[in-house]
Design an enzyme around this catalytic site. Structure first.
Site, PDB file in Angstrom:
ATOM      1  N   ARG A 297       0.823  -1.199   0.077  1.00 43.44           N
ATOM      2  CA  ARG A 297      -0.139   0.089   0.092  1.00 43.44           C
ATOM      3  C   ARG A 297       0.804   1.293  -0.106  1.00 43.44           C
ATOM      4  NH1 ARG A 297      -4.861  -2.200   4.050  1.00 43.44           N
ATOM      5  NH2 ARG A 297      -5.923  -3.297   2.501  1.00 43.44           N
ATOM      6  N   TYR A 438      -6.279  -0.632  -6.775  1.00 43.33           N
ATOM      7  CA  TYR A 438      -5.758  -1.971  -6.167  1.00 43.33           C
ATOM      8  C   TYR A 438      -5.107  -1.938  -4.925  1.00 43.33           C
ATOM      9  CZ  TYR A 438      -1.414  -0.747  -8.918  1.00 43.33           C
ATOM     10  OH  TYR A 438      -0.239  -0.304  -9.683  1.00 43.33           O
ATOM     11  N   GLU A 439      -4.716  -2.798  -4.456  1.00 42.90           N
ATOM     12  CA  GLU A 439      -4.195  -3.065  -2.969  1.00 42.90           C
ATOM     13  C   GLU A 439      -5.190  -2.428  -1.867  1.00 42.90           C
ATOM     14  OE1 GLU A 439      -1.990  -4.824  -2.203  1.00 42.90           O
ATOM     15  OE2 GLU A 439      -1.189  -5.061  -3.952  1.00 42.90           O
ATOM     16  N   GLY A 440      -6.309  -2.670  -2.179  1.00 41.47           N
ATOM     17  CA  GLY A 440      -7.391  -2.034  -1.165  1.00 41.47           C
ATOM     18  C   GLY A 440      -8.112  -0.570  -1.663  1.00 41.47           C
TER      19      GLY A 440
END
Length: 592
Positions: A297, A438-440
């Site tokens: 992140r 992406y990645e949350g």
């Protein structure tokens, strides 16, 4: 135009805005010499300009190809990757016991920005490898570390994260990939994963996949997920590569941007199941995976910073060349460059100021992560860990929002030519878009900020940070420098608004959770705008204190951010505290 790393800006941000210099002086970095940062970044900038930046458009135009389960990357990609690893760039912050250089994560974070600015699709590959080696180092057995960690650290092999399935995106607990334990202690894994970045490629001879799967007797939801290391090729006892494992790319996605980064559908189990090895303990996979995800992140946030800086540099160059219209008061013949027009200057200043603020938020996150591991005092480590946890969702979400907005403005500065692929401005716009997903997703980051990070220990980490920011504002006010304009006042008002909003949300996280969730995203925006403004002011004060010739420039940048961006904090407070009912009425509007 090519990319040039803004080394002076990066060092000011790293050492002063992000606090690296103070952390080094406090002894949290041992015998690390902060002066080495400049040398590392200079060399990284050269590699990025000479090797990676020229391949950016090549990768976008050629993309990747999948044929019989094998992915061919764009022309020049494998050679560039070899030069990358030969230069030791993958090992910058890796553990020295396994071939790494042992430099702080903060230094690697600055390098990550450089790779992302030069060629974000390329930089995405080592970003995931870094996350993989961190998870292996933290949770893997000594045997697995001996076999795989050095190869990941040096970059001889790359790593992936495999979470997402067709029915399980943000809801990881819904995944269905299965793992069954074998007599020899290994596991057989069957299932399909989608959206796997660099799941297959031709730049290395092995890929180490980190796969989330569920054991037959596992509890439901996220409590029943385990993490497994699944190599593309098995490794023989002598370290040579053995048989091909039962995992392969069965498809690749055709995407809006990031064309040169293979996004794969990975299939396991066509021939009895992929052989995997447990990382950590059974049913504790999410705890292990979060080690990867938090690093990733931050890396994605740095992608946002890098793309933003690249878009800004190109827009500034174009604005100094493109002639259109006349400046006010120009009575001569011919047109002026568009840079002279106030609205173009406003856009360029917004691009630069937001990029600078996002950069420092990301660097500060990296410094906090470093101190949480390196400091000798346990309380210092704990406080730093809390600070890193608080900053991570902002580093990811605020910085990628900035990347999207700055790339958008880059297209706008180019006018009609920004809509034409030839200039390259459109590629930055397309590439940046995924970073908020992406990645949350950024909405999930905002929810995490409100429900977990703000709520932790009664908001202790938030109050500690706000106290530090208040001290910075007092220094701005005490400077009596007219060049700051109304910076001190705007920052003070923003801090007061953020404090009120934080208390309001903290009260409602448990008593009225839907109200808190409705205000999560504007709260993250408010926090980012306030934090970024205070950090830029801190950098400007530091530049003045050391007497740099660029001090006036940094003061002007801090002033612009405070008077044009941080000033929105008050309105965002009202959005958070007064809009819950209008959000609650959405069903009647949207479904009526």
């Amino acid at each position: 135009m090519t990319y040039r790393a803004p080394i002076s800006d990066m060092l000011l941000s790293l050492n002063h805005g992000a606090g690296l210099k103070a952390a080094v002086e406090a002894g949290h970095y041992g015998d690390f010499d902060a002066d080495i940062a400049a040398a590392v970044l200079e060399e990284a900038g050269k590699f990025a300009s000479d090797v990676l930046a020229p391949l950016n458009k090549v990768g976008d135009e050629h993309g990747i190809k999948l044929d019989d389960g094998k992915v061919t990357t764009a022309p020049g990609w494998p050679d560039a990757y070899k030069r990358w690893t030969d230069g030791g760039w993958n090992a910058v912050s890796g553990p020295e016991d396994f071939g790494g250089q042992g430099l702080p994560l903060a230094i690697n974070a600055a390098c990550t920005e450089i790779w992302s600015a030069a060629n974000v699709a390329f930089g995405l590959c080592p970003l995931l490898t870094a996350s993989a080696m961190e998870a292996l180092e933290a949770h893997g057995s000594d045997e697995l570390k001996k076999i795989y960690l050095e190869k990941l650290v040096t970059g001889e092999w790359t790593g992936t994260m495999q979470l997402t399935e067709p029915q399980a995106g943000s809801d990881v607990g819904a995944l269905r990939t299965r793992a069954e334990k074998q007599a020899d202690g290994s596991y057989r894994i069957k299932g399909t994963k989608i959206f796997i970045t660099y799941g297959e490629h031709d730049m290395t001879d092995n890929i180490v996949h980190f796969v989330l799967a569920r054991l037959p007797d596992a509890p439901a939801g996220t409590k029943g997920i385990s993490l497994f290391l699944v190599p593309k090729f098995m490794v023989n006892e002598d370290g040579s590569l053995g048989a091909r494992n039962d995992i392969h790319a069965s498809g690749v996605e055709h995407k809006l941007g990031m064309h040169a980064s293979p996004t794969c559908t990975m299939t396991m189990g066509d021939h009895g199941g992929a052989i995997g090895f447990l990382i950590g303990e059974e049913n504790q996979g999410m705890r292990c995976m979060f080690t990867m995800m938090n690093q990733a992140r931050l890396g994605v946030g740095l992608e946002g910073v890098g793309v933003a800086d690249r878009a800004y540099q190109q827009a500034l160059s174009y604005a100094q060349e493109r002639r259109q219209g006349r400046a006010v008061g120009n009575k001569g013949d011919g047109s002026d460059v568009i840079f002279v027009h106030p609205d173009v200057k406003r856009m360029l200043m917004r691009m630069r100021a937001q990029t600078a603020a996002a950069r420092t938020i990301c660097y500060a996150t990296a410094v906090a992560l470093d101190v949480s591991i390196r400091a000798k005092d346990s309380k210092v480590r704990a406080d730093a860990a809390a600070r890193a946890a608080l900053l991570t969702p902002m580093a990811k979400a605020y910085s990628t929002d900035v990347g999207n907005e700055v790339a958008y403005l880059g297209v706008q500065v180019h006018g009609g030519m920004g809509f034409i692929e030839e200039t390259g401005a459109a590629q930055y716009y397309r590439d940046a878009r995924i970073t908020a997903i992406y990645e949350g997703t950024n909405g999930i980051q905002a929810i995490d900020l409100v429900t977990r990070k703000l709520a932790a220990n009664g908001g202790a980490a938030v109050w500690a940070l706000l106290d530090e920011l208040s001290a910075t504002v007092k220094q701005v006010e005490a400077s009596n420098d007219p060049a700051f304009g109304t910076t001190g006042t705007k920052l003070r008002e923003a801090l007061e608004a953020l404090t009120r909003t934080s208390k309001w949300l903290l009260e409602r996280v448990t008593s009225a959770p839907n109200e808190a969730l409705a205000g999560a995203t504007p709260y993250l925006q408010q926090f980012g705008a306030t934090l970024g403004g205070c950090m830029l002011a801190s950098e400007a004060l530091a530049a003045k204190a050391v007497g740099t010739t660029d001090a006036a420039r940094y003061v002007s940048l801090a002033r612009f951010f405070a008077e044009n961006i941080t000033v929105q904090a008050g309105a965002l407070e009202r959005t958070v505290t007064e809009s819950a009912e209008s959000v609650a009425a959405a069903d009647a509007v949207l479904l009526g």
